[in-house]
Design a protein around this motif. Structure first.
Motif, PDB file in Angstrom:
ATOM      1  N   GLU A 280       0.825  -1.206   0.000  1.00  0.00           N
ATOM      2  CA  GLU A 280       0.000   0.000   0.000  1.00  0.00           C
ATOM      3  C   GLU A 280       0.864   1.263   0.000  1.00  0.00           C
TER       4      GLU A 280
ATOM      5  N   GLU B 158       2.043   1.781  -3.474  1.00  0.00           N
ATOM      6  CA  GLU B 158       0.951   2.207  -4.356  1.00  0.00           C
ATOM      7  C   GLU B 158       0.555   3.663  -4.136  1.00  0.00           C
ATOM      8  N   THR B 159       0.690   4.170  -2.927  1.00  0.00           N
ATOM      9  CA  THR B 159       0.213   5.514  -2.613  1.00  0.00           C
ATOM     10  C   THR B 159       1.297   6.593  -2.651  1.00  0.00           C
TER      11      THR B 159
END
Length: 55
Positions: A30, A33-34
């Protein structure tokens, strides 16, 4: 110091944004991805592609 650049973030927090996010409870995937590519080191870019297939 502009913490919206990788260099500025490193100078302020002492770690990359990806590592900072994982240290504060976010999963590694995550965090990759961010975080925008411009805020990742070359090693992080390689890891995200090799480990997670994120381009």
């Amino acid at each position: 110091m502009d913490e919206h650049t990788l260099t500025g973030f490193l100078n302020k927090y002492g770690v990359s944004p990806v590592l900072y996010k994982t240290q504060h409870g976010m999963s590694e995937k995550e965090a990759f991805e961010t975080t925008p590519d411009s805020m990742k080191s070359s090693g992080e870019l390689q890891t995200q592609f090799l480990k997670y297939g994120i381009k």
